[in-house]
Design an enzyme around this catalytic site. Structure first.
Site, short mmCIF file in Angstrom:
data_model
loop_
_atom_site.label_atom_id
_atom_site.label_comp_id
_atom_site.label_asym_id
_atom_site.label_seq_id
_atom_site.Cartn_x
_atom_site.Cartn_y
_atom_site.Cartn_z
N CYS A 1 -9.80 18.19 7.58
CA CYS A 1 -9.81 16.81 7.07
C CYS A 1 -11.20 16.19 7.20
CB CYS A 1 -8.78 15.99 7.83
SG CYS A 1 -8.67 14.31 7.23
N LYS B 1 -14.11 14.20 0.87
CA LYS B 1 -13.55 14.02 -0.48
C LYS B 1 -13.53 12.53 -0.86
CE LYS B 1 -9.28 13.38 -0.93
NZ LYS B 1 -7.88 13.65 -0.63
N TYR C 1 -2.69 18.26 -5.93
CA TYR C 1 -3.48 17.05 -5.72
C TYR C 1 -4.97 17.34 -5.53
CZ TYR C 1 -3.80 17.22 -0.56
OH TYR C 1 -4.10 17.55 0.74
N GLU D 1 -7.83 15.70 -7.92
CA GLU D 1 -8.84 14.85 -7.26
C GLU D 1 -10.26 15.34 -7.58
OE1 GLU D 1 -6.35 13.26 -3.37
OE2 GLU D 1 -7.60 15.01 -3.14
N GLU E 1 2.24 -7.54 -6.86
CA GLU E 1 3.34 -8.50 -6.99
C GLU E 1 4.41 -8.02 -7.95
OE1 GLU E 1 2.44 -12.35 -8.88
OE2 GLU E 1 0.55 -11.48 -9.56
#
Ligand code: FAD
Length: 438
Positions: free
Chosen positions: A44, A52, A165, A169, A427
């Site tokens: 990570c 990343k 993913y 990305e 919202e």
């Protein structure tokens, strides 16, 4: 502690899960050592989430500059010519001994590192995962996300293989940095397992941003050509590109770790099979994080590491609940998702689907045509929100907050009772009136 053994706990792998487990176990009084063969911090911090995100930020500026022009700023065409952004971190002083080297198990309580043998009451496997590449001719000319952070210069063109993913990305990053980007995926649509509306929305948005998507397609071979490579596709077509990057999944990094010799049961991908408390088939050996193939995300590895320390060294058995995991994909546009997809929900529930597609206010002013999508999946019987999916600016930030509500089992009525924050995109989630027709 640590009478019969040199250590109470030996952790193999100083990544997200291992570091958390080591620190907490030491804080509970255990004598702890952690072995790391590369750099403390793990995937990570060194070649995953953190660098990343820095690249995502860097690549976003192009769009920001374009938007700025829509707000009246005069901006010259944006180009990018620097690649760095490596982030490091130290384990810190928490009483944990750090041992540099590659560990291999030699017994239920023994590990070998170089020519040193170490014994420990418990061993925690936190070795993570490693990129999976197909064995096609010329694969040695391709890179993975591991190398993508260390490129000395950007290629003019890149072909990224994969539909998960990490693939989407990096496609966004390279495209945003001005690299001609192709994304090749053998499946029908990118991001398998995500909500179909989100998948389609991202697919269309990526193409609108200039990324060429080649779905139902796969590379058969790669060969060097000029300063780049030539790729042959399985359907016989071929194309030139600057660089090929594979993001076709990651596999548990258990190869040559000695686990099988010690009797630790492994699954079909090589993952350590564990129970709810992260204990393997050998009682003194536990495993957390990507190596267990539960959910390959940093916060999950950290949570599993913490639960291990509670269970083993604080007499407070804790099982991590993997059923609801809020998560973000830092694609461009960004995705935030929590709970289940519409397809999954329809398997076991009668559902109401609420959807809003709109241009976020910033885009209406800048002239950017890209829309945002927000989707709520509600169980008709209980009124509970089963899934919440967002694609658009700040989706990752929003999903952390909505994730609390969904994890708590919030109902649509409770969403409706929440007063909107205006003017925001978020919202929409508390002002949905009419479900989509069945
Ligand atoms: P790791 O962090 O991988 O740590 C394992 C450590 O063990 C490594 O340091 C390795 O060198 C060491 N090791 C391995 N074998 C040995 C051995 N035999 N002896 C000694 N040391 C050894 N997750 C998110 O939540 N959000 C994101 O945005 C995100 N983005 C990502 C982007 C990329 C490109 C990648 C690859 C991953 C991303 N992840 C993200 C996933 C995340 O990085 C992992 O889920 C997380 O790092 C798993 O932690 P871990 O402790 O299981 O293993």
């Amino acid at each position: 502690m640590a009478t019969d053994f040199e250590y109470d706990l030996l952790v193999i792998g100083a990544g997200s899960g291992g570091v958390r487990a080591a620190r907490m176990s030491a804080a509970y009084g255990a004598k702890v050592a952690i072995v790391e063969e590369f750099r403390v911090g793990g995937t990570c911090v060194i070649r995953g989430c953190v660098p990343k995100k820095l690249y995502v930020y860097a690549s976003h500026f192009r769009e920001e500059f374009e938007d700025a022009a829509g707000f009246g700023w005069q901006v010259p065409p944006a180009t990018f010519d620097r690649l760095n952004a490596i982030y490091t971190r130290n384990l810190g002083a928490s009483g944990v001994e750090i041992i540099a080297g590659r560990a291999r198990l030699t017994g239920p309580h023994e590990v070998r590192i170089g020519d040193r043998n170490i014994s420990a009451r418990y061993i925690l496997i936190a070795v993570g995962a490693t990129p999976n590449m197909p064995q096609i001719p010329g694969i040695e000319h391709a890179i993975t996300s591991n190398e993508a952070f260390d490129l000395e210069r950007l290629p003019e063109a890149i072909t990224i293989v994969g539909g998960g993913y990490i693939a989407v990305e990096f496609a966004g990053i390279f495209n945003g940095l001005g690299v001609k980007t192709d994304l090749v995926y053998r499946g029908e649509q990118i991001l398998r397992g995500f909500d179909d509306d989100i998948r389609e929305h991202l697919s269309a948005a990526m193409q609108a941003r200039g990324i060429k998507l080649r779905l139902n397609s796969n590379i058969a071979s790669i060969a060097p050509q000029g300063s780049g490579v030539r790729v042959e596709y399985e359907d016989g077509q071929s194309a030139e590109t600057g660089l090929v990057m594979y993001a076709t999944g990651r596999v548990p990094y258990t190869r040559d770790l000695g686990l099988e010799d010690v009797g630790v049961a492994l699954g079909i991908k090589g993952e350590v099979v564990v129970d709810a408390f992260s204990q393997s088939s050998v009682p003194s050996i536990y495993a957390v994080g990507d190596v267990t193939e539960r959910a390959a995300l940093t916060p999950v590895a950290i949570r599993e590491g913490a639960a291990f320390a509670e269970t083993v060294f604080n007499n407070n058995p804790q099982a991590v609940d993997h059923s609801i995991i809020p998560t973000a994909v830092f694609s461009q546009p960004e995705i935030g998702t929590v709970g289940i997809s519409e397809a999954e929900a329809r398997r076991d529930h009668k559902v109401d689907i609420y959807k809003a597609r709109f241009r976020p206010m910033k885009n209406t002013l800048s002239g950017n045509a890209e829309q945002m999508l927000m989707k709520l999946i509600v169980d008709k019987a209980s009124d509970k929100v089963l899934g919440l999916h967002i694609i658009g600016p700040s989706a990752g930030e929003m999903i952390q907050a909505f994730g609390i509500a969904v994890t708590m089992g919030a109902t649509k009525a409770q969403f409706d009772a929440t007063i909107a924050v205006h003017p925001t995109a978020a919202e929409e989630m508390v002002t949905f009136k009419t479900p989509e027709p069945d």
